[in-house]
Design an enzyme around this catalytic site. Structure first.
Site, mmCIF file in Angstrom:
data_model
loop_
_atom_site.group_PDB
_atom_site.id
_atom_site.type_symbol
_atom_site.label_atom_id
_atom_site.label_comp_id
_atom_site.label_asym_id
_atom_site.label_seq_id
_atom_site.Cartn_x
_atom_site.Cartn_y
_atom_site.Cartn_z
ATOM 1 N N GLU A 1 -0.309 -5.181 11.389
ATOM 2 C CA GLU A 1 0.413 -4.755 10.195
ATOM 3 C C GLU A 1 1.891 -5.107 10.281
ATOM 4 O O GLU A 1 2.523 -5.466 9.289
ATOM 5 C CB GLU A 1 0.243 -3.244 10.035
ATOM 6 N N CYS B 1 5.907 6.182 4.572
ATOM 7 C CA CYS B 1 4.781 5.429 4.001
ATOM 8 C C CYS B 1 4.167 6.141 2.804
ATOM 9 O O CYS B 1 3.348 5.553 2.083
ATOM 10 C CB CYS B 1 3.709 5.191 5.057
ATOM 11 N N HIS C 1 4.950 0.242 -0.245
ATOM 12 C CA HIS C 1 5.699 -0.772 0.505
ATOM 13 C C HIS C 1 4.700 -1.851 0.924
ATOM 14 O O HIS C 1 3.484 -1.679 0.799
ATOM 15 C CB HIS C 1 6.369 -0.145 1.740
ATOM 16 N N HIS D 1 3.405 -5.404 3.516
ATOM 17 C CA HIS D 1 3.335 -6.016 4.852
ATOM 18 C C HIS D 1 2.803 -7.441 4.725
ATOM 19 O O HIS D 1 2.040 -7.762 3.809
ATOM 20 C CB HIS D 1 2.372 -5.248 5.766
ATOM 21 N N HIS E 1 0.844 -1.192 0.000
ATOM 22 C CA HIS E 1 0.000 0.000 0.000
ATOM 23 C C HIS E 1 0.880 1.242 0.000
ATOM 24 O O HIS E 1 2.085 1.184 0.263
ATOM 25 C CB HIS E 1 -0.968 0.011 1.188
ATOM 26 N N ASP F 1 -4.989 -10.560 -0.958
ATOM 27 C CA ASP F 1 -3.661 -11.172 -0.922
ATOM 28 C C ASP F 1 -2.868 -10.877 -2.196
ATOM 29 O O ASP F 1 -3.370 -10.996 -3.317
ATOM 30 C CB ASP F 1 -3.800 -12.685 -0.742
ATOM 31 N N HIS F 2 -1.608 -10.484 -2.006
ATOM 32 C CA HIS F 2 -0.691 -10.170 -3.102
ATOM 33 C C HIS F 2 -1.270 -9.115 -4.044
ATOM 34 O O HIS F 2 -1.236 -9.261 -5.273
ATOM 35 C CB HIS F 2 -0.287 -11.437 -3.869
#
Length: 320
Positions: free
Chosen positions: A292, A199, A205, A207, A180, A245-246
């Site tokens: 996170e 951020c 980046h 998580h 994100h 996801d991904h």
């Protein structure tokens, strides 16, 4: 070395704070472990229906877990600075819970799980925790109990005269990986960096998120479940894990095209996605917790207010 006893003068004595905290309230916890097996199979159902409802948990001769029990107790401190003598606590838990259950087949241990009786129920995590509460309550000033069946599955119950005796909380844990970027489109890069720091960097980046979903409700008198566990796990997988996801959340999840995907906003969106589908299972979404990173997490309570539920008890369990 000679010990010296200090005695406060009457003038120095406080009417509200006495030596060793006597009379002041405190919540303490004690952990215990046991290993046991169980089988999810109802005699009134045929083979196919048991397999459909309980999956591999219906396969004979059953399966086992290393259970971890956390007992939270509360009360005023005594003159020795204790809520209870921990030796007494240890022996009560061992006598009433650990020794009767350790290395046992749960279906055969306690009458609550005798399925030949109309009131018998399956020894699910939730049902087992209710039975443990019944055995410990006469001996300890219980506030709450938590039972981990696995690291990604646990149940909680609260204790007290105003608590529904058949109600429990069931929590599952799963995970997804996503990237994100934290930035508001109407602001300049420098303005975003002033708010979000690193951020806000343009390429984002990622998580590895840990997601805990907690539901609440009365356990079924026969299945011993707050809701169908497999159905709950599938809902979370279909509505959250698979779509998130991904992904690059800002670009791949429509909601975050116009909403900054902070941990707080992600948790709120997950709660919004899950509330109605979970209600359709007969349970209620209680809480979503999104971790996170090891240092950052957000929690969203879907029920407001928080049921006036003795929050200190839940916090004590969560801290263990």
């Amino acid at each position: 070395m000679t010990a010296t006893r200090l005695t406060a003068s009457p003038a120095a004595a406080s009417p509200t704070i006495s030596a060793h905290g006597r009379g002041r309230p405190c919540v303490i916890t004690r952990r215990a472990t046991f290993s046991a097996s169980h089988l999810y199979r109802l005699p009134e159902l045929d083979e196919a229906e048991n397999a459909r409802r309980f999956g591999r948990c219906s396969l004979a001769p059953g399966h086992g877990h290393n259970y971890e029990l956390t007992v939270a107790m509360g009360g005023p401190l005594d003159g020795d600075g204790m809520v209870l003598n921990l030796s007494d606590v240890k022996h009560a838990i061992r006598r009433e819970v650990s020794d009767p259950l350790d290395f046992r087949f749960l279906n055969d241990v306690w009458p609550e799980f005798d399925l030949s009786r109309p009131e018998g129920r399956l020894p699910t995590t939730e049902a087992l925790l209710l039975a443990i509460r019944e055995r410990l309550a006469p001996h300890l000033p219980l506030v709450a109990l938590r039972l981990h069946e696995q690291t990604n599955l646990w149940a909680d119950v609260l204790c007290g005269p105003t608590i529904d005796p058949m109600e429990a909380f069931l929590s599952i844990r799963t995970h997804f990986a996503a990237a994100h970027r934290l930035a508001r489109p109407e602001l300049s890069q420098s303005e975003n960096e002033a708010i979000y720091g690193k951020c806000a960097r343009p390429h984002g980046h990622g998580h590895n998120y840990l997601l805990d979903v907690t539901v609440r409700g009365p356990i079924d008198a026969r299945t011993g479940m707050v809701c169908d566990l497999a159905e709950l796990q599938q809902l979370v997988a279909d509505l959250v894990v698979e779509p998130f996801d991904h992904t690059f959340l800002n670009k791949d999840v429509e909601h975050f095209a116009g909403c900054v995907p902070t941990a707080e906003n992600i948790a709120l969106h997950i709660a919004d996605l899950l509330s109605a589908p979970i209600a359709a299972t007969g349970a209620r979404l209680h809480k979503v917790r999104l971790q996170e990173s090891p240092n950052n997490a957000a929690e969203v309570f879907a029920e407001t207010p928080q049921l006036e539920m003795l929050p200190a008890a839940l916090e004590a369990l969560a801290a263990v």
